[in-house]
Every structure is written in C-alpha cells, then in structure tokens.
Design a protein around this motif. Structure first.
Motif, PDB file in Angstrom:
ATOM      1  N   GLY B 143       0.829  -1.210   0.000  1.00 27.79           N
ATOM      2  CA  GLY B 143       0.000   0.000   0.000  1.00 27.79           C
ATOM      3  C   GLY B 143       0.855   1.248   0.000  1.00 27.79           C
ATOM      4  O   GLY B 143       0.570   2.246  -0.682  1.00 27.79           O
ATOM      5  N   LEU B 144       1.934   1.164   0.764  1.00 30.56           N
ATOM      6  CA  LEU B 144       2.844   2.299   0.888  1.00 30.56           C
ATOM      7  C   LEU B 144       3.514   2.606  -0.452  1.00 30.56           C
ATOM      8  O   LEU B 144       3.660   3.777  -0.842  1.00 30.56           O
ATOM      9  CB  LEU B 144       3.892   1.954   1.948  1.00 30.56           C
ATOM     10  N   ILE B 145       3.892   1.546  -1.178  1.00 28.30           N
ATOM     11  CA  ILE B 145       4.521   1.753  -2.477  1.00 28.30           C
ATOM     12  C   ILE B 145       3.551   2.500  -3.403  1.00 28.30           C
ATOM     13  O   ILE B 145       3.934   3.434  -4.109  1.00 28.30           O
ATOM     14  CB  ILE B 145       4.934   0.397  -3.096  1.00 28.30           C
ATOM     15  N   GLY B 146       2.281   2.105  -3.329  1.00 29.19           N
ATOM     16  CA  GLY B 146       1.277   2.786  -4.128  1.00 29.19           C
ATOM     17  C   GLY B 146       1.179   4.262  -3.766  1.00 29.19           C
ATOM     18  O   GLY B 146       1.109   5.136  -4.642  1.00 29.19           O
ATOM     19  N   ALA B 147       1.214   4.513  -2.475  1.00 28.92           N
ATOM     20  CA  ALA B 147       1.075   5.900  -2.017  1.00 28.92           C
ATOM     21  C   ALA B 147       2.269   6.753  -2.439  1.00 28.92           C
ATOM     22  O   ALA B 147       2.120   7.943  -2.736  1.00 28.92           O
ATOM     23  CB  ALA B 147       0.893   5.922  -0.499  1.00 28.92           C
ATOM     24  N   THR B 148       3.460   6.146  -2.514  1.00 25.65           N
ATOM     25  CA  THR B 148       4.639   6.948  -2.856  1.00 25.65           C
ATOM     26  C   THR B 148       4.551   7.463  -4.293  1.00 25.65           C
ATOM     27  O   THR B 148       5.221   8.434  -4.657  1.00 25.65           O
ATOM     28  CB  THR B 148       5.953   6.138  -2.744  1.00 25.65           C
ATOM     29  N   LEU B 183       7.368  -1.969 -10.858  1.00 22.46           N
ATOM     30  CA  LEU B 183       6.475  -1.962  -9.689  1.00 22.46           C
ATOM     31  C   LEU B 183       5.826  -3.329  -9.481  1.00 22.46           C
ATOM     32  O   LEU B 183       5.739  -3.825  -8.355  1.00 22.46           O
ATOM     33  CB  LEU B 183       5.389  -0.890  -9.863  1.00 22.46           C
ATOM     34  N   ILE B 184       5.407  -3.926 -10.622  1.00 26.63           N
ATOM     35  CA  ILE B 184       4.793  -5.257 -10.522  1.00 26.63           C
ATOM     36  C   ILE B 184       5.775  -6.247  -9.912  1.00 26.63           C
ATOM     37  O   ILE B 184       5.458  -6.973  -8.971  1.00 26.63           O
ATOM     38  CB  ILE B 184       4.335  -5.754 -11.913  1.00 26.63           C
ATOM     39  N   LEU B 185       7.010  -6.234 -10.445  1.00 27.72           N
ATOM     40  CA  LEU B 185       8.028  -7.148  -9.928  1.00 27.72           C
ATOM     41  C   LEU B 185       8.274  -6.919  -8.440  1.00 27.72           C
ATOM     42  O   LEU B 185       8.384  -7.854  -7.646  1.00 27.72           O
ATOM     43  CB  LEU B 185       9.339  -6.970 -10.714  1.00 27.72           C
ATOM     44  N   LEU B 186       8.327  -5.656  -8.080  1.00 24.49           N
ATOM     45  CA  LEU B 186       8.599  -5.286  -6.695  1.00 24.49           C
ATOM     46  C   LEU B 186       7.515  -5.844  -5.771  1.00 24.49           C
ATOM     47  O   LEU B 186       7.787  -6.485  -4.744  1.00 24.49           O
ATOM     48  CB  LEU B 186       8.650  -3.757  -6.599  1.00 24.49           C
ATOM     49  N   VAL B 187       6.264  -5.602  -6.179  1.00 26.46           N
ATOM     50  CA  VAL B 187       5.141  -6.036  -5.347  1.00 26.46           C
ATOM     51  C   VAL B 187       5.078  -7.558  -5.275  1.00 26.46           C
ATOM     52  O   VAL B 187       4.923  -8.145  -4.198  1.00 26.46           O
ATOM     53  CB  VAL B 187       3.815  -5.456  -5.891  1.00 26.46           C
ATOM     54  N   GLN B 188       5.248  -8.202  -6.432  1.00 31.99           N
ATOM     55  CA  GLN B 188       5.267  -9.667  -6.458  1.00 31.99           C
ATOM     56  C   GLN B 188       6.330 -10.206  -5.519  1.00 31.99           C
ATOM     57  O   GLN B 188       6.069 -11.083  -4.692  1.00 31.99           O
ATOM     58  CB  GLN B 188       5.576 -10.177  -7.878  1.00 31.99           C
ATOM     59  N   GLY B 189       7.511  -9.678  -5.683  1.00 30.64           N
ATOM     60  CA  GLY B 189       8.646 -10.134  -4.882  1.00 30.64           C
ATOM     61  C   GLY B 189       8.358  -9.983  -3.403  1.00 30.64           C
ATOM     62  O   GLY B 189       8.592 -10.895  -2.608  1.00 30.64           O
ATOM     63  N   LEU B 190       7.826  -8.833  -3.052  1.00 24.30           N
ATOM     64  CA  LEU B 190       7.536  -8.565  -1.642  1.00 24.30           C
ATOM     65  C   LEU B 190       6.538  -9.557  -1.079  1.00 24.30           C
ATOM     66  O   LEU B 190       6.698 -10.092   0.014  1.00 24.30           O
ATOM     67  CB  LEU B 190       6.942  -7.161  -1.513  1.00 24.30           C
ATOM     68  N   GLN B 191       5.481  -9.812  -1.858  1.00 28.84           N
ATOM     69  CA  GLN B 191       4.431 -10.703  -1.373  1.00 28.84           C
ATOM     70  C   GLN B 191       4.973 -12.118  -1.181  1.00 28.84           C
ATOM     71  O   GLN B 191       4.697 -12.760  -0.184  1.00 28.84           O
ATOM     72  CB  GLN B 191       3.251 -10.698  -2.349  1.00 28.84           C
ATOM     73  N   VAL B 192       5.765 -12.572  -2.157  1.00 28.85           N
ATOM     74  CA  VAL B 192       6.350 -13.905  -2.044  1.00 28.85           C
ATOM     75  C   VAL B 192       7.236 -13.993  -0.802  1.00 28.85           C
ATOM     76  O   VAL B 192       7.155 -14.925  -0.005  1.00 28.85           O
ATOM     77  CB  VAL B 192       7.171 -14.251  -3.309  1.00 28.85           C
TER      78      VAL B 192
END
Lengths: 345, 205
Positions: B143-148, B183-192
């Motif tokens: 969520g924070l990444i989205g807000a930035t 961003l997609i890669l970042l979010v995917q990576g984080l979730q995994v």
C-alpha cells in the motif's frame, strides 16, 4: 490448610442480565490432597477454579492462601503468589510458535529464574512427564496427550505448591485421560503437590480424588471424602453422577419377575471383606440372587454396588439385611414386592 | 532509489507508531486485560477518521503539520510525514487484527503463571502473532509503495513520479511500461517474501 474460599460469590453482568456464577461457595484445600469439583457445564466450576488464582475476581467473599487474603495483595505480590499456583487447562494453552523446550523455558525466564536453573528444571520436568525426546518439537507436531504433558511440565517447572486442573482431561480420549490421571497421581505422590481439579466426568473423581464437591447452579450441593459420596450420595445431582459409573438399569423382564422377596441395592466398601456374600447364605435361610452390579476402583479403595434379589421368609431376609448393615454395607431401595416395577435408583 | 528510501523510512516510523496502537486497541477492548472503553473508542475514532481520507487529499490537508514536523513540505522529507500519517493507522488496524487472533487462553495461562502484562504483550501476543504481523506488514508495504507514487506531486520523486512525468506528461510510453513492470516485480517479490517468512514463522504443521 493451603487455600480457603470463604463465601465466595461471583456475579457477571451481561447483556442478557445478571448471572450468578457462584453463590456463597466455601471450600478448603488441605495440603497434599487431591480435591475434585464435579458439575455439569454451567454449574460454575470454571469460575470457581479461576477465582482461586484471581483470574476472576470474586464479587464478594475471600480467597485465602496460606493465611493471606489474595485480594489484599499488590499486583507484584499477586504475581509472585500465582507462580506458586500452577494451572493446566482443557485447551493446553501452549505457544504455537515455540518448541517444547521454549514453551517451558520462556515463562521461567520471564519469572526471573536464572539461566542455568532454567535448563536444569526444564530437563528435570520433561523427564517427569516422559517427553525428553520431544524437546525440540513444536506443539503442532504433538498429540493431545503429549501437549497436556508439556503443559503439566510447564506448570511443574515453576515448582508450585498447588496445581489447578481446569477440565484437564476433557479434550482427551479415554485412554489418554487415564495416562494423564496416572501422571497427576504420580506428581501428587512424588512432589506432594496439592491439586484442585474440576471436571464433569465422574471417573476422573473416582480415579484420583481424595475429596469431592458437587456443584450445581453456582453452589456446592454436597461434599466429602470420595468413598462416602460414592457410597451414600445424598443430593439428586450427586446420585446421577454416581449412577453414571454403574450400568445398573435393570431390564424390565428381570425386575418384573413374579416371585416374592426383596430387591435391594447394596453398597459394599472394601472394608467389608469378600466373604460376606457366602456368609449370608450360610447364616440365614435366604437365597440372594445377583442381578446386576460391579466394582469401582477408587483411589486405594474399592466400592462394590450390587443389585440383589433376596428370596426367603421375610423375617430371614430382614435378619440377613441387618447383618449386612452391621458389616458396613449400605442398603438402598428396599422395595416391597408390589412396588418393584418402579425404576431402581 | 527514492521509492525504497520513502517506503523504508515511512514504514519504519509507521510500525513504531502503528504496532503500539494495535496493541493498545487489543488491550483496551472490552473484556480484555486492560479494558478501557473510552480509550478504545477514542483510538477507533482517530484511526477511522484518518483512514477515511484519501492519500492525495491527506497529503495537502496536513501540509502545515508536515512543515511543523520536518520544516519543509517538499522532497523526500516532506513526503514521509504524510506517508506515516497515512500508513500508521492502517498498520494499527492490521496489527490489531493479527494480535486479536492470538488465543486468549494462552494469554490467560501466562497471567496465571504470574507473568507481567508487558512481558505477555511482547513474548506471547506479538510472538504468537508474528506470522500474521509479517503478512500484515507486507500488505502495508505494498500500500505504501502505491502511495509513494503520489509523492511526485510534492517533489518526492520515486518510481511513480517517473512514470507520471515521463510516461504521462511527456508521452514516453516506454518509461511508463518499464516503471509499471518494475512496480509489478517489486510487489510480487515482496508478497512472495512475506508469505515465505510468515510460513517459516508459523511452525504449526
């Protein structure tokens, strides 16, 4: 005397109104004994056991521990007292994310037990409950009985004077229940730890308790030594609990048999001796016929309960029954022939 | 990169504020150890109020507050304050939920063993809630990444800003695609990563 409850009452105020969970309950726990409280669910036994370490504060009345009223203690003193009162639960209540070892060591560490001592105690009490080989397992890998053993070891590691058992075997199968009860007995004998246990199962009381109290609707309706309560239950609820252990409901065909004589229930404590049976038929001109019954093994004692039909001259039957009474047998349900169709007990 | 800087710093402060708030929310709930209906309701109100304001509005709405805290309203520094204000209540809610799930019986068992409440919070509640806490923080971070992305509006820079300025305003679509992909890669990576860590902490196989 270790713990005394004096006129303890507890009232919960809920959305549905006031609930009197405990009404003027008084109780004494003697050093070294195993005291059982039995009652159906909702009788108030859980509230009772939780009042003892003040997890639940009584609305009125006192909880006295070694002469000290617990409600007068400061939070710090209360914490120190609680460490001397171990508790185990129906749901075990272990940390899921910690190994068996950690489950025992963490509370010790938080209670300020020095490091070397922690190790020593954990190992000692893991051995007592027979789980040395499970020290690095997580609770998720253990069976119900093993989890309860860990919980017992965790409680023992604080070296308490009293152990409160809150329906500790209710979630376990009969075989595991027996094993846990054996363990509790062993702990009671070996370490002299006083125990208060609450249960809704009469066989728990039967196997381990010295004294028992029967609870109903927030009150203790009857209490006393186990053998006495089992031999002569006075209250209706007590009778129902005792009866739950004996399968004595007579088939109709038996109770309807059309002959003279008397149908009685005999309560025979182990003190009576085994020869009474042959003696009555030798001494008196009666024919006792055993219809149903069984022997209960209490802690260190046995109690036989027999449904017997006596035939013979009425006078002889009376003499025989009097003789039995003199021997210490309690006789119940002496029914006349005409009333015999009524259900026994 | 500015995105990581912003996310990292604001996450840090948000956790510092949000975790205790979550603990407080659980503890002051009616029927809990430190039951305090007034404090509980007040906290609830504050959190709900802040959480009902979209970030883009919050960003401008609290400009004076931002200025007062860090002395500026622009740049990375200027965007961290609104990010924290935005994320901390969110984390508080996630932490509340995670801590609420901890078996009350275990807490009670520790009370019965004479353990101090603050030790129970740390060694029982937070410890047992770790898997859920990690998952919650993963959600909060995403969520924070989205807000930035909106930080560009006050000169905070970052991936979102890049995509917006180059991709949208200058019609350099490739830049937009690349940043979106990143961003997609970042979010995917984080979730995994979050899921793996949570699984590892769970232990109840």
């Amino acid at each position: 005397m270790m713990i005394r409850l004096e006129n303890v009452s507890k009232t919960f105020v809920t959305k549905m109104g006031r609930v009197d969970a405990l009404k003027n309950v008084s109780l004494e726990l003697k050093k070294g004994e195993i005291f059982g409280v039995i009652g159906y669910s909702g009788a108030g036994k859980s509230t009772l056991i939780r009042c003892i370490n003040l997890l639940e504060r009584p609305t009125s009345g006192r909880v006295v521990w070694n002469g000290v009223d617990l409600s007068t203690l400061s939070p710090r003193q209360l914490r120190e007292t609680r460490r001397k009162i171990g508790m185990i639960f129906q749901g075990f209540h272990l940390l899921k994310t910690a190994t068996v070892y950690e489950n025992m060591a963490i509370p010790l560490k938080l209670s300020g037990v020095p490091k070397e001592k922690i190790r020593e105690r954990v190992e000692k009490y893991l051995a007592v409950v027979g789980l040395e080989d499970k020290r690095d397992d997580y609770p998720g890998q253990l069976s119900g009985g093993q989890k309860q053993r860990v919980a017992i070891a965790r409680a023992l590691a604080h070296e308490p004077e009293v152990l409160l058992c809150d329906e500790a075997t209710s979630a376990l199968d009969p075989e595991t229940t027996d094993a846990i009860l054996e363990l509790l007995l062993k702990i009671n004998e070996e370490f002299g730890i006083t125990m208060l246990l609450i249960t809704h199962e009469m066989n728990v009381i039967q196997k381990v308790c010295d004294r028992v109290a029967v609870m109903e609707k927030g009150q203790i309706v009857e209490s006393g030594p186990v053998l006495q309560i089992f031999t002569s239950p006075a209250h209706e609820t007590t009778r129902r609990f005792v009866n739950s252990l004996f399968q004595i409901a007579l088939p109709r065909s038996l109770s309807r048999r059309d002959d003279s004589g008397r149908l009685v229930t005999l309560f025979v404590p182990s003190s009576v001796g085994e020869t009474f049976w042959t003696q009555i038929s030798r001494r008196f001109d009666v024919l006792p016929r055993l219809l149903s019954g069984g022997i209960l093994h209490l802690k260190g004692q046995t109690l036989g309960r027999w449904v017997v039909h006596f035939t013979g001259e009425e006078e002889e039957v009376n003499k025989a029954l009097l003789f039995l009474q003199d021997q210490g047998v309690r006789i119940e349900g002496v029914m006349l022939h005409a009333e015999r169709n009524r259900q026994i007990s | 990169m500015q995105t990581f800087q912003m996310v990292g710093i604001s996450l840090f402060f948000s956790v510092i504020i949000g975790l205790p708030m979550g603990v407080l929310l659980v503890m002051t709930r009616p029927g809990r150890i430190g039951s305090n209906p007034f404090l509980y309701q007040t906290l609830n109100l504050i959190i709900n109020t802040i959480r009902s304001i979209p970030f883009i509005i919050l960003l401008f709405f609290i400009l004076p507050f931002t200025k007062w805290v860090v002395g500026t309203t622009i740049g990375v520094k200027g965007v961290i304050v609104p990010l924290v204000v935005y994320t901390a209540p969110y984390i508080a809610r996630l932490m509340e939920q995670a801590l609420f799930e901890v078996d009350r019986g275990v807490i009670e068992a520790y009370e019965a063993m004479g353990i101090r409440t603050r030790d129970i919070i740390w060694h029982v509640m937070i410890r047992e809630a770790r898997p859920s806490i990690v998952l919650g923080l993963t959600i909060a971070t995403i969520g924070l990444i989205g807000a930035t992305a909106m930080a560009g509006l006050v000169g905070g820079g970052g991936l979102g800003d890049l995509a917006y300025r180059f991709g949208h305003l200058r019609y350099e679509a490739e830049v937009m695609y690349v940043t979106v992909l990143l961003l997609i890669l970042l979010v995917q990576g984080l979730q995994v990563l979050g899921n793996r860590l949570a699984d590892r902490l769970k232990k109840d196989s």
